[in-house]
Structures are given as C-alpha cells and as structure tokens.
Design a protein around this motif. Structure first.
Motif, PDB file in Angstrom:
ATOM      1  N   LEU A 164       0.820  -1.210   0.000  1.00 27.30           N
ATOM      2  CA  LEU A 164       0.000   0.000   0.000  1.00 27.30           C
ATOM      3  C   LEU A 164       0.856   1.263   0.000  1.00 27.30           C
ATOM      4  N   ASP A 165       2.016   1.199   0.648  1.00 32.21           N
ATOM      5  CA  ASP A 165       2.907   2.362   0.662  1.00 32.21           C
ATOM      6  C   ASP A 165       3.389   2.678  -0.754  1.00 32.21           C
ATOM      7  N   ARG A 166       3.751   1.637  -1.505  1.00 30.86           N
ATOM      8  CA  ARG A 166       4.163   1.845  -2.900  1.00 30.86           C
ATOM      9  C   ARG A 166       2.989   2.375  -3.725  1.00 30.86           C
ATOM     10  N   LEU A 167       1.819   1.803  -3.485  1.00 33.51           N
ATOM     11  CA  LEU A 167       0.638   2.230  -4.230  1.00 33.51           C
ATOM     12  C   LEU A 167       0.330   3.690  -3.946  1.00 33.51           C
ATOM     13  N   GLU A 168       0.427   4.099  -2.693  1.00 35.17           N
ATOM     14  CA  GLU A 168       0.168   5.493  -2.321  1.00 35.17           C
ATOM     15  C   GLU A 168       1.163   6.432  -3.007  1.00 35.17           C
ATOM     16  N   GLN A 169       2.430   6.048  -2.998  1.00 29.01           N
ATOM     17  CA  GLN A 169       3.449   6.886  -3.631  1.00 29.01           C
ATOM     18  C   GLN A 169       3.230   6.987  -5.141  1.00 29.01           C
ATOM     19  N   ASP A 170       2.945   5.852  -5.779  1.00 29.49           N
ATOM     20  CA  ASP A 170       2.759   5.848  -7.235  1.00 29.49           C
ATOM     21  C   ASP A 170       1.533   6.655  -7.640  1.00 29.49           C
ATOM     22  N   LEU A 171       0.448   6.507  -6.879  1.00 27.14           N
ATOM     23  CA  LEU A 171      -0.768   7.256  -7.194  1.00 27.14           C
ATOM     24  C   LEU A 171      -0.560   8.746  -6.979  1.00 27.14           C
ATOM     25  N   ARG A 172       0.145   9.100  -5.933  1.00 27.59           N
ATOM     26  CA  ARG A 172       0.420  10.523  -5.671  1.00 27.59           C
ATOM     27  C   ARG A 172       1.158  11.150  -6.852  1.00 27.59           C
ATOM     28  N   ALA A 173       2.140  10.410  -7.378  1.00 28.42           N
ATOM     29  CA  ALA A 173       2.913  10.926  -8.513  1.00 28.42           C
ATOM     30  C   ALA A 173       2.072  10.949  -9.789  1.00 28.42           C
ATOM     31  N   ARG A 174       1.329   9.873 -10.060  1.00 29.10           N
ATOM     32  CA  ARG A 174       0.554   9.790 -11.303  1.00 29.10           C
ATOM     33  C   ARG A 174      -0.554  10.833 -11.346  1.00 29.10           C
ATOM     34  N   LEU A 175      -1.173  11.084 -10.201  1.00 23.39           N
ATOM     35  CA  LEU A 175      -2.309  12.002 -10.159  1.00 23.39           C
ATOM     36  C   LEU A 175      -1.893  13.448  -9.885  1.00 23.39           C
ATOM     37  N   ASN A 176      -0.566  13.679  -9.820  1.00 21.99           N
ATOM     38  CA  ASN A 176      -0.039  15.019  -9.539  1.00 21.99           C
ATOM     39  C   ASN A 176      -0.631  15.594  -8.252  1.00 21.99           C
ATOM     40  N   ALA A 177      -0.758  14.709  -7.252  1.00 27.52           N
ATOM     41  CA  ALA A 177      -1.306  15.119  -5.964  1.00 27.52           C
ATOM     42  C   ALA A 177      -0.174  15.560  -5.033  1.00 27.52           C
ATOM     43  N   GLY A 178      -0.509  16.310  -4.031  1.00 26.59           N
ATOM     44  CA  GLY A 178       0.494  16.806  -3.097  1.00 26.59           C
ATOM     45  C   GLY A 178       0.756  15.829  -1.970  1.00 26.59           C
ATOM     46  N   PRO A 179       1.578  16.224  -1.003  1.00 23.41           N
ATOM     47  CA  PRO A 179       1.937  15.346   0.104  1.00 23.41           C
ATOM     48  C   PRO A 179       0.760  14.962   0.999  1.00 23.41           C
ATOM     49  N   SER A 180      -0.343  15.687   0.900  1.00 20.69           N
ATOM     50  CA  SER A 180      -1.510  15.371   1.732  1.00 20.69           C
ATOM     51  C   SER A 180      -2.356  14.243   1.135  1.00 20.69           C
ATOM     52  N   PHE A 181      -1.988  13.758  -0.047  1.00 23.02           N
ATOM     53  CA  PHE A 181      -2.756  12.691  -0.703  1.00 23.02           C
ATOM     54  C   PHE A 181      -2.762  11.434   0.156  1.00 23.02           C
ATOM     55  N   ARG A 182      -3.943  10.817   0.269  1.00 25.30           N
ATOM     56  CA  ARG A 182      -4.109   9.561   0.999  1.00 25.30           C
ATOM     57  C   ARG A 182      -4.877   8.567   0.131  1.00 25.30           C
ATOM     58  N   LEU A 183      -4.731   7.296   0.433  1.00 19.54           N
ATOM     59  CA  LEU A 183      -5.453   6.281  -0.335  1.00 19.54           C
ATOM     60  C   LEU A 183      -6.964   6.446  -0.201  1.00 19.54           C
ATOM     61  N   SER A 184      -7.421   7.047   0.885  1.00 24.97           N
ATOM     62  CA  SER A 184      -8.861   7.309   1.035  1.00 24.97           C
ATOM     63  C   SER A 184      -9.355   8.352   0.044  1.00 24.97           C
ATOM     64  N   ASP A 185      -8.440   9.117  -0.550  1.00 24.61           N
ATOM     65  CA  ASP A 185      -8.830  10.068  -1.592  1.00 24.61           C
ATOM     66  C   ASP A 185      -9.118   9.344  -2.915  1.00 24.61           C
ATOM     67  N   PHE A 186      -8.504   8.189  -3.082  1.00 26.69           N
ATOM     68  CA  PHE A 186      -8.615   7.438  -4.335  1.00 26.69           C
ATOM     69  C   PHE A 186      -9.670   6.345  -4.249  1.00 26.69           C
ATOM     70  N   PHE A 187      -9.669   5.588  -3.162  1.00 32.46           N
ATOM     71  CA  PHE A 187     -10.602   4.462  -3.028  1.00 32.46           C
ATOM     72  C   PHE A 187     -11.884   4.912  -2.352  1.00 32.46           C
ATOM     73  N   ASP A 188     -13.016   4.526  -2.962  1.00 33.64           N
ATOM     74  CA  ASP A 188     -14.330   4.922  -2.452  1.00 33.64           C
ATOM     75  C   ASP A 188     -14.812   4.009  -1.336  1.00 33.64           C
ATOM     76  N   LEU A 189     -14.331   2.774  -1.317  1.00 34.12           N
ATOM     77  CA  LEU A 189     -14.656   1.820  -0.259  1.00 34.12           C
ATOM     78  C   LEU A 189     -13.377   1.078   0.103  1.00 34.12           C
ATOM     79  N   ILE A 190     -13.038   1.082   1.385  1.00 35.78           N
ATOM     80  CA  ILE A 190     -11.864   0.367   1.870  1.00 35.78           C
ATOM     81  C   ILE A 190     -12.349  -0.621   2.921  1.00 35.78           C
ATOM     82  N   GLY A 191     -12.022  -1.887   2.730  1.00 34.15           N
ATOM     83  CA  GLY A 191     -12.504  -2.902   3.656  1.00 34.15           C
ATOM     84  C   GLY A 191     -11.452  -3.934   3.967  1.00 34.15           C
ATOM     85  N   GLY A 192     -11.627  -4.601   5.090  1.00 36.88           N
ATOM     86  CA  GLY A 192     -10.657  -5.619   5.454  1.00 36.88           C
ATOM     87  C   GLY A 192     -11.183  -6.561   6.506  1.00 36.88           C
TER      88      GLY A 192
END
Length: 393
Positions: free
Chosen positions: A41-69
C-alpha cells in the motif's frame, strides 16, 4: 426504514453523490503479516500521488471509495478510511506488534495466548474512544468483516449510511458503534485473542453478542464480498458494474500451503486433523474469493492460482495480454497482490534467504523486517498502467 437522503452522508455526500467510476480496496487478514500489506500500500500510495499530480496530503482514502478488510486488514482499512497515511500505519504496526503480541502469564494461556488490553488501548488511542462509523469520522466508506459467534454467522459491518442496520431510527444502529470495538471484534482470532462482546442495544439484552475474528468466516479475503455489497440492491448502494465503472484492488498477507497426509500415513490424530482442516478451509475460502473475482471481473494483475487455470489474465491466441482498450464486458477490473510464503515463492521474490516458517506465523514480531522485505518485493509488481482509466489525472 426511514427515507434515504444524501443528508445521511454528512460531509461525504458531495463525493458520493457524484456519478462516476468507483474504486474498492480489499485487505486480507493475517496478523502481524499486515506489515507485508502495508509495504504494498505504501508503494501504491506513492505511485498514485505521482501519477495524479497530488500533493503530500494525498491519501489512499482520496482514491478508493470503499476500503474494507478482515482482521488485520480491518485495522489497516480503518486507519486508511480515517485518512491515515501508509507511513503512519507502518509506525502503528511496529509499535502495536510488540505490545499486542506479548504473551499472557502462563496460567492464563489456556484461554488465549495474548491479552486484549494492549490491542484495545492501541486501537482506542489511534482511532479515538468515541469515534464511530458515522460519516463525519471517515474520509471514505469502510467495511470490517467480523463473525458473530453467538449467532454463528458472518457479520460484515459497513459504514454505508443507507444500509439496513445503519438506519438511525433503529436502537441497534451499527453507525453508532465505536470504531475501535468493531476493529477489535474483527481481530479477535481464536487462541490468540479473547472474543469481543458488543451490546448493539443497551436496552435489549438479546442484542448483546460475542464476536470473533472475521478470518474464521469465508471472507478472510473480502474482495468478492465487497463487490456484492456495492452492487446487490439489497445493500442499498447500487454501484454500476463494468470495466470502466469499477476497480477492485485486493492485497493479501501471504499464503503458505502446507502438505498434509500421505498415502503411507493417511490418518491423523484428532488435534492435527483439526488444525489441518481449519487451515485448509481458510485457504480454500480465500482462494475462492480470489477465483470469483478473476472470473466475474477482468484480472489485470495477480499470481498464478493453480496449474490448470493459471492467472486468468486475458490473453490472445499468441499469449499476449489483451489490451484494456479492448473491452471484454466483465463486471470490474481486478488486481491481486500477494506472496506465496514457501521456499519456492520466497525465492521467486528474491528472498531465498528467509525462513518460510518465520515469516508465515501470525505473531512473528521478531521478523518484522523480513515481512516488510517480502512486502516490498510484492510491491514491485505494481504497475498503474494495469488500472487503465481509473488513474487518469
């Protein structure tokens, strides 16, 4: 049920009222092996932040609409849905692992190996004692898989404001339950931790139940369950299906198939047979969730399932992957990231020096560095190009 309104969603209404593609993140159970999940998930967060041109405040909750476990996946899912970063959760796990997996006094271990106090306090400190499933406390929708031992049934508890048992007119409305307690229930692994008792309605003793680890249900891998809960009308979300409409990313905590009986010794003693049977049932349930996602959805990433079906990633007659631009009319795109914690599986990941026995235990806190190393190797398999239209800046 009361009339559904977007006001039920509070500060999340503006986000979920918009039509558009939906993204789901599903996280397996697996004890301290959740550290492997967090490296992915750490790699995914970093890659998405770069791809989406998001800033350091970007979180996976900004990308995923439902997170479950489930179980340890529920801890991670709750943290992410609260808006925590993956680095914050990695720090949490390193602290929580040492505290939670400290064995109880020998005289008490006949009930469970570990006391629930350290885990409970850590969850309360991290999520807040009074934080509930209500939308004002979350950045995205959340699902935690538990098992109601009193009724002997799987209880996936979601924060969907329109779900039947989240109706605020009900005295047992799930939205009002403490978040830490739901997560604690999902992680109450038999033998390891004590069950969690939850009173859903303080005025009705019949609504007080005993909960144990969600991994003892068919949903230790909750990915296909989550697909059903967002598309089946009975759950009152009704998200659209389609390769352009839904992405499911599923992350495991490592699997380690164990050899059982041989023809030379086909029977086992009762204790060995019980352990082997429970392990086999959990492994096959997780396999079935994965297989269902790959057959109903369109698999874009994932390890080989078995020698008969392979990885089920669509390929043409020449063996080349069918490009995502060629639609196959599947229900969703599906990516699965996991490791096989056998000698062969670890070798394939470049971790041949690691002991499979050490990294496969649910309470292997002495090998947290090794678990992170395995997770980092799995993370190298991530390519955002596999997500197609879901990662457009």
């Amino acid at each position: 049920m009361t009339i559904r309104s977007w006001t039920d969603w509070g500060p999340l209404a503006a986000r979920y009222q918009k039509a558009g593609p939906r993204r789901i993140l599903a996280l397996d159970g697996g004890g301290i092996r959740g550290l492997m999940t967090l490296q992915v998930l750490d790699r995914l967060e970093q890659d998405l932040r770069a791809r989406l041109n998001a800033g350091p405040s970007f979180r996976l909750s900004d990308f995923f609409d439902l997170i479950g476990g489930t179980s340890t996946g529920a801890i991670i899912a709750a943290g992410l849905a609260r808006g925590m970063s993956t680095s914050e959760l990695i720090s949490f796990y390193r602290e929580f692992g040492r505290e939670a997996f400290t064995k109880r006094a020998l005289i008490l271990r006949w009930k469970s190996l570990y006391a629930n106090g350290p885990l409970q306090r850590k969850l309360q400190d991290t999520f807040g004692e009074k934080t509930t499933l209500e939308p004002q406390h979350l950045k995205s929708l959340l699902l935690a898989v538990t098992r109601n031992a009193t009724t002997d049934s799987a209880w996936p508890i979601s924060s969907n404001p329109w779900a039947k048992y989240n109706d605020r007119a009900r005295p047992d409305c799930n939205l009002l339950l403490p978040l830490w307690q739901i997560v604690r229930a999902s992680t109450a692994a038999p033998v390891y931790f004590q069950p969690e008792v939850i009173a859903l309605d303080a005025k009705d003793s019949n609504k007080t139940f005993v909960f144990v680890d969600g991994g003892t249900t068919a949903y230790n891998n909750p990915s296909f369950l989550m697909y059903r809960m967002v598309t089946e009308p009975a759950y009152r979300l009704g998200w659209p299906k389609g390769e352009q409409s839904m992405l499911i990313v599923s992350v495991g905590t490592g699997a380690r198939p164990k050899l059982g009986q041989t023809d030379e010794d086909p029977e086992q003693n009762v204790a060995a047979a019980a352990v082997q049977t429970l392990s086999a049932l959990m492994n096959q349930a997780a396999f079935d969730q994965d297989l269902s996602c790959r057959t109903i959805g369109r698999c874009v990433a994932g390890p080989i399932l078995d020698r008969e079906v392979g990885d089920l990633i669509p390929r043409d007659d020449s063996g080349q992957r069918v490009p995502l631009s060629t639609g196959l009319d599947r229900a969703f795109l599906y990516a699965r990231y996991d490791a096989e914690l056998t000698a062969g599986g670890l070798t394939a990941l470049g971790c041949s020096d690691l002991d499979p026995e050490c990294v496969s235990k649910l309470d292997s806190v002495d090998h947290m560095d090794d678990l992170e190393r395995v997770g980092q190797a799995v993370a190298n398999q991530i390519s955002l190009d596999d997500f197609g239209p879901f990662v457009s800046a």
